[in-house]
Design a protein around this motif. Structure first.
Motif, PDB file in Angstrom:
ATOM      1  N   VAL A  28       0.876  -1.172   0.000  1.00  0.00           N
ATOM      2  CA  VAL A  28       0.000   0.000   0.000  1.00  0.00           C
ATOM      3  C   VAL A  28       0.914   1.223   0.000  1.00  0.00           C
ATOM      4  O   VAL A  28       1.754   1.380   0.894  1.00  0.00           O
ATOM      5  CB  VAL A  28      -0.935   0.017   1.217  1.00  0.00           C
ATOM      6  CG1 VAL A  28      -1.813   1.264   1.183  1.00  0.00           C
ATOM      7  CG2 VAL A  28      -1.790  -1.245   1.270  1.00  0.00           C
ATOM      8  N   TYR A  29       0.742   2.087  -1.024  1.00  0.00           N
ATOM      9  CA  TYR A  29       1.679   3.200  -1.216  1.00  0.00           C
ATOM     10  C   TYR A  29       0.978   4.373  -1.868  1.00  0.00           C
ATOM     11  O   TYR A  29       0.415   4.244  -2.959  1.00  0.00           O
ATOM     12  CB  TYR A  29       2.838   2.732  -2.097  1.00  0.00           C
ATOM     13  CG  TYR A  29       3.788   3.813  -2.564  1.00  0.00           C
ATOM     14  CD1 TYR A  29       4.621   4.477  -1.668  1.00  0.00           C
ATOM     15  CD2 TYR A  29       3.869   4.159  -3.915  1.00  0.00           C
ATOM     16  CE1 TYR A  29       5.501   5.457  -2.103  1.00  0.00           C
ATOM     17  CE2 TYR A  29       4.755   5.136  -4.357  1.00  0.00           C
ATOM     18  CZ  TYR A  29       5.562   5.789  -3.446  1.00  0.00           C
ATOM     19  OH  TYR A  29       6.433   6.755  -3.873  1.00  0.00           O
ATOM     20  N   ARG A  30       0.942   5.526  -1.167  1.00  0.00           N
ATOM     21  CA  ARG A  30       0.394   6.767  -1.723  1.00  0.00           C
ATOM     22  C   ARG A  30      -0.989   6.557  -2.329  1.00  0.00           C
ATOM     23  O   ARG A  30      -1.288   6.998  -3.439  1.00  0.00           O
ATOM     24  CB  ARG A  30       1.348   7.345  -2.761  1.00  0.00           C
ATOM     25  CG  ARG A  30       2.691   7.782  -2.179  1.00  0.00           C
ATOM     26  CD  ARG A  30       3.643   8.258  -3.264  1.00  0.00           C
ATOM     27  NE  ARG A  30       3.135   9.424  -3.959  1.00  0.00           N
ATOM     28  CZ  ARG A  30       3.320  10.693  -3.577  1.00  0.00           C
ATOM     29  NH1 ARG A  30       4.035  10.944  -2.501  1.00  0.00           N
ATOM     30  NH2 ARG A  30       2.823  11.690  -4.269  1.00  0.00           N
ATOM     31  N   ASN A  67      11.615   3.634  -2.301  1.00  0.00           N
ATOM     32  CA  ASN A  67      10.655   2.600  -1.924  1.00  0.00           C
ATOM     33  C   ASN A  67       9.335   2.810  -2.660  1.00  0.00           C
ATOM     34  O   ASN A  67       8.742   3.891  -2.588  1.00  0.00           O
ATOM     35  CB  ASN A  67      10.382   2.650  -0.424  1.00  0.00           C
ATOM     36  CG  ASN A  67      11.534   2.131   0.407  1.00  0.00           C
ATOM     37  OD1 ASN A  67      12.629   1.907  -0.100  1.00  0.00           O
ATOM     38  ND2 ASN A  67      11.293   1.937   1.693  1.00  0.00           N
ATOM     39  N   SER A  68       8.872   1.783  -3.340  1.00  0.00           N
ATOM     40  CA  SER A  68       7.657   1.878  -4.144  1.00  0.00           C
ATOM     41  C   SER A  68       7.341   0.500  -4.695  1.00  0.00           C
ATOM     42  O   SER A  68       8.194  -0.393  -4.691  1.00  0.00           O
ATOM     43  CB  SER A  68       7.869   2.860  -5.310  1.00  0.00           C
ATOM     44  OG  SER A  68       8.951   2.410  -6.129  1.00  0.00           O
ATOM     45  N   PRO A  69       6.121   0.293  -5.210  1.00  0.00           N
ATOM     46  CA  PRO A  69       5.824  -0.972  -5.885  1.00  0.00           C
ATOM     47  C   PRO A  69       6.758  -1.218  -7.064  1.00  0.00           C
ATOM     48  O   PRO A  69       7.134  -2.366  -7.338  1.00  0.00           O
ATOM     49  CB  PRO A  69       4.375  -0.789  -6.344  1.00  0.00           C
ATOM     50  CG  PRO A  69       3.794   0.197  -5.377  1.00  0.00           C
ATOM     51  CD  PRO A  69       4.921   1.143  -5.068  1.00  0.00           C
ATOM     52  N   GLU A  70       7.152  -0.139  -7.761  1.00  0.00           N
ATOM     53  CA  GLU A  70       8.061  -0.293  -8.897  1.00  0.00           C
ATOM     54  C   GLU A  70       9.415  -0.822  -8.452  1.00  0.00           C
ATOM     55  O   GLU A  70      10.006  -1.676  -9.115  1.00  0.00           O
ATOM     56  CB  GLU A  70       8.228   1.050  -9.619  1.00  0.00           C
ATOM     57  CG  GLU A  70       6.995   1.519 -10.366  1.00  0.00           C
ATOM     58  CD  GLU A  70       6.003   2.279  -9.514  1.00  0.00           C
ATOM     59  OE1 GLU A  70       4.988   2.754 -10.052  1.00  0.00           O
ATOM     60  OE2 GLU A  70       6.232   2.399  -8.279  1.00  0.00           O
ATOM     61  N   PHE A 239       2.920  -1.384   4.315  1.00  0.00           N
ATOM     62  CA  PHE A 239       2.483  -0.009   4.092  1.00  0.00           C
ATOM     63  C   PHE A 239       3.741   0.854   4.008  1.00  0.00           C
ATOM     64  O   PHE A 239       4.567   0.844   4.927  1.00  0.00           O
ATOM     65  CB  PHE A 239       1.582   0.471   5.233  1.00  0.00           C
ATOM     66  CG  PHE A 239       0.243  -0.196   5.280  1.00  0.00           C
ATOM     67  CD1 PHE A 239      -0.877   0.414   4.733  1.00  0.00           C
ATOM     68  CD2 PHE A 239       0.095  -1.454   5.866  1.00  0.00           C
ATOM     69  CE1 PHE A 239      -2.113  -0.205   4.782  1.00  0.00           C
ATOM     70  CE2 PHE A 239      -1.133  -2.087   5.915  1.00  0.00           C
ATOM     71  CZ  PHE A 239      -2.246  -1.459   5.366  1.00  0.00           C
ATOM     72  N   LEU A 240       3.894   1.588   2.921  1.00  0.00           N
ATOM     73  CA  LEU A 240       5.108   2.355   2.680  1.00  0.00           C
ATOM     74  C   LEU A 240       4.919   3.827   3.022  1.00  0.00           C
ATOM     75  O   LEU A 240       4.004   4.482   2.529  1.00  0.00           O
ATOM     76  CB  LEU A 240       5.532   2.237   1.211  1.00  0.00           C
ATOM     77  CG  LEU A 240       5.951   0.857   0.714  1.00  0.00           C
ATOM     78  CD1 LEU A 240       6.329   0.929  -0.759  1.00  0.00           C
ATOM     79  CD2 LEU A 240       7.109   0.314   1.530  1.00  0.00           C
ATOM     80  N   GLU A 241       5.808   4.328   3.872  1.00  0.00           N
ATOM     81  CA  GLU A 241       5.925   5.756   4.155  1.00  0.00           C
ATOM     82  C   GLU A 241       7.402   6.096   3.980  1.00  0.00           C
ATOM     83  O   GLU A 241       8.247   5.593   4.723  1.00  0.00           O
ATOM     84  CB  GLU A 241       5.459   6.084   5.570  1.00  0.00           C
ATOM     85  CG  GLU A 241       3.963   6.035   5.774  1.00  0.00           C
ATOM     86  CD  GLU A 241       3.237   7.225   5.157  1.00  0.00           C
ATOM     87  OE1 GLU A 241       3.913   8.222   4.820  1.00  0.00           O
ATOM     88  OE2 GLU A 241       2.001   7.150   5.021  1.00  0.00           O
ATOM     89  N   ASN A 242       7.724   6.935   3.012  1.00  0.00           N
ATOM     90  CA  ASN A 242       9.132   7.181   2.690  1.00  0.00           C
ATOM     91  C   ASN A 242       9.740   8.371   3.408  1.00  0.00           C
ATOM     92  O   ASN A 242      10.878   8.733   3.136  1.00  0.00           O
ATOM     93  CB  ASN A 242       9.284   7.361   1.181  1.00  0.00           C
ATOM     94  CG  ASN A 242       9.103   6.044   0.438  1.00  0.00           C
ATOM     95  OD1 ASN A 242       9.175   4.974   1.030  1.00  0.00           O
ATOM     96  ND2 ASN A 242       8.861   6.120  -0.854  1.00  0.00           N
ATOM     97  N   SER A 243       9.011   8.963   4.322  1.00  0.00           N
ATOM     98  CA  SER A 243       9.549  10.119   5.024  1.00  0.00           C
ATOM     99  C   SER A 243       8.937  10.221   6.412  1.00  0.00           C
ATOM    100  O   SER A 243       7.760   9.926   6.610  1.00  0.00           O
ATOM    101  CB  SER A 243       9.261  11.406   4.245  1.00  0.00           C
ATOM    102  OG  SER A 243       9.629  12.552   5.001  1.00  0.00           O
TER     103      SER A 243
END
Length: 519
Positions: A28-30, A67-70, A239-243
């Motif tokens: 789960v990202y953005r 960090n991302s699905p890509e 769950f991605l939070e990059n900051s």
């Protein structure tokens, strides 16, 4: 080397997760959510794309992608095509990135359009084919003229149906731990290394498909890398939070998502405790929190436990050269062993040895040696340095500690001079060579000094040439132009001379001063 079945290696385990949990959210990202099936199919397209682009078994493919699905699809797609993934620090300077790309001899580079110095990078790249990745979905086409392909070309590719068969001991990933000074240190991990460490971590964290995690750690870093592999293998959700620039938003997202886990370095928890009222958030779903990436002050451990008493806090210890993890402190023994980095994880053996390499008894201080299936193959194309670190199958960690009678280690220092600031590892020589470019500077030495938030901050001691003068802010401004922000010294100390041994080596320990001057 005989090829073995991939059935127990991470790419095949990813296939198993996709088959078993196909419709479940993997990432789960953005505001985007990708199921296991979608993520696996995208990785298949990456693999097919790489094969059609001419990538051969064992070729290196570099990823300068946040960090991302890509990122995840590209990382696993490289493996599925039989290649070696080389994840690069997205906050590094162009010089560092180029050094790593050249050293690994990567034939293809995935580049995030969000990379801060992307134009300079493209202008200096030679003999590397580029795939641009727009992780923020800005649809930025300003750099089209530099790239051979973009992510849409990948998505349009025919998926690779069969995962490449690799030897368990074949290289799978290279993680660079130093920068441009001297020979780059590319920690080379095999498929067996990654599989073994992933299995051990899943075992002691008791991870399952029911788990989910709020991840704020970069995947190019071994700690973040382990979070990625353990959760995809277990069938959990990331769950991605990059900051952490807005820690309140991260905590709010954790509460809303009802995650079961959270991982951080000491500075992560210091930031949360200093800027966030943890009592204000419903964290009842959180089962555990893990801490690694440097020693966390006991006072911070006590503060964190007081703020979230029902959550299991698991202190851990490891190294990139050990894939990620070497030891963990079971939460039920945290009070009894407060200050310990834990005991060996499943599948790992730890010993404390003296300067002659002889095993020491309980309570005796020496260097930590480690052995297990997670110990790296070595440093990429640097057999000489590898032989000094891996001795008789044991990893010399460079960390000084003692072990108690129960097998728990207590670290009291590092023989390594690497500075650990936040989630980053910084070689002092990288900073020194930049400052020495300044005409006013005669000598310089960089060290890490203790800091409550970052674990360590960078301090430099400088000797100015006679008849010259320069201010602290001028040195810092010069560093900001040449180095990433996390490598800019926070403290500048002017000295008449640097303390040295009889052989001329700088005595760095004498430069460490806990007073946070200039902060």
């Amino acid at each position: 080397m005989e090829l073995v079945s991939n059935s127990q290696l991470l790419p095949q385990r990813f296939l198993h997760s996709a088959s078993t949990h196909g419709d479940k959210a993997a990432i789960v990202y953005r505001g985007r959510q990708l199921s296991y099936r979608e993520l696996f199919e995208t990785a298949q397209k990456v693999a097919g794309f790489l094969r059609h682009a001419g990538m051969a078994q064992g070729d290196r493919v570099a990823l300068l992608v946040q960090n991302s699905p890509e990122y995840i699809a590209a990382y696993y797609g490289v493996w599925m095509a039989g290649g070696i993934s080389v994840a690069l620090n997205t906050q590094a300077s162009v010089t560092d990135v180029l050094t790593w790309v050249r050293h690994s001899e990567a034939s293809i580079l995935f580049v995030d359009l969000a990379y801060a110095n992307i134009t300079e990078l493209f202008e200096r790249l030679i003999d590397v084919r580029v795939v641009t990745v727009d992780t923020l979905h800005t649809r930025n086409e300003a750099h089209k003229q530099y790239a051979a392909w973009n992510w849409q070309n990948v998505l349009d590719e025919t998926p690779l149906e069969r995962i490449a068969v690799c030897a368990a001991q074949a290289p799978a990933a290279i993680i660079y731990t130093s920068g441009t000074t001297g020979a780059p240190k590319g920690v080379t991990l095999s498929h067996a290394n990654l599989t073994a460490n992933t299995a051990s971590i899943i075992e002691y964290l008791e991870l399952s498909a029911r788990d989910s995690i709020m991840n704020v750690l970069p995947f190019f870093y071994s700690y973040g890398n382990s979070v990625l592999h353990t959760h995809l293998t277990a069938g959990g959700t990331i769950f991605l939070e990059n900051s952490l620039a807005y820690p309140h938003q991260v905590m709010d997202a954790m509460a809303r998502a009802c995650v079961t886990g959270f991982a951080g370095v000491p500075s992560t928890f210091a930031l949360l405790m200093n800027r966030v009222d943890l009592h204000a958030y419903d964290l009842s779903s959180v089962r555990y929190m893990t801490q690694a990436g440097g020693s966390m002050p006991v006072t911070h451990i006590e503060r964190l436990r007081a703020a979230i008493p029902k959550i299991k806090l698991i202190v851990m210890y490891g190294q990139t050269e050990a894939t990620a993890r070497l030891a963990y402190l079971p939460p039920e023994r945290l009070d009894e062993k407060l200050g310990s980095a834990g005991k060996a994880i499943p599948g790992v053996c730890l010993e404390i040895r003296d300067e002659q390499g002889l095993k020491l008894g309980a309570g005796e201080k020496g260097e930590i040696y480690a052995r297990g299936d997670n110990i790296m193959l070595g440093y990429w194309r640097n057999a000489e340095v590898t032989q000094t670190v891996i001795v008789g199958g044991w990893l010399r960690t460079g960390d000084l500690a003692y072990m108690d009678g129960d097998g728990y280690i207590f670290i009291h220092g590092r023989s390594s001079e690497i500075i650990k600031t936040g989630a980053f590892r910084v070689s002092p020589l990288e900073i020194e060579e930049v400052i020495l470019e300044m005409p006013e500077i005669a000598e310089v030495a960089a060290v890490g000094v203790a800091d409550d938030i970052l674990g360590e901050v960078i301090k430099v001691a400088v000797v100015v040439k006679s008849n010259c003068s320069i201010e602290q802010r001028a040195i810092q401004a010069y560093c900001r132009r040449r180095l990433p922000a996390y490598k800019v010294p926070k403290i500048v100390e002017f000295r008449d001379a640097l303390p040295k041994t009889a052989t001329g080596k700088v005595r760095r320990a004498l430069l460490v001063n806990k007073q946070k001057e200039g902060l």
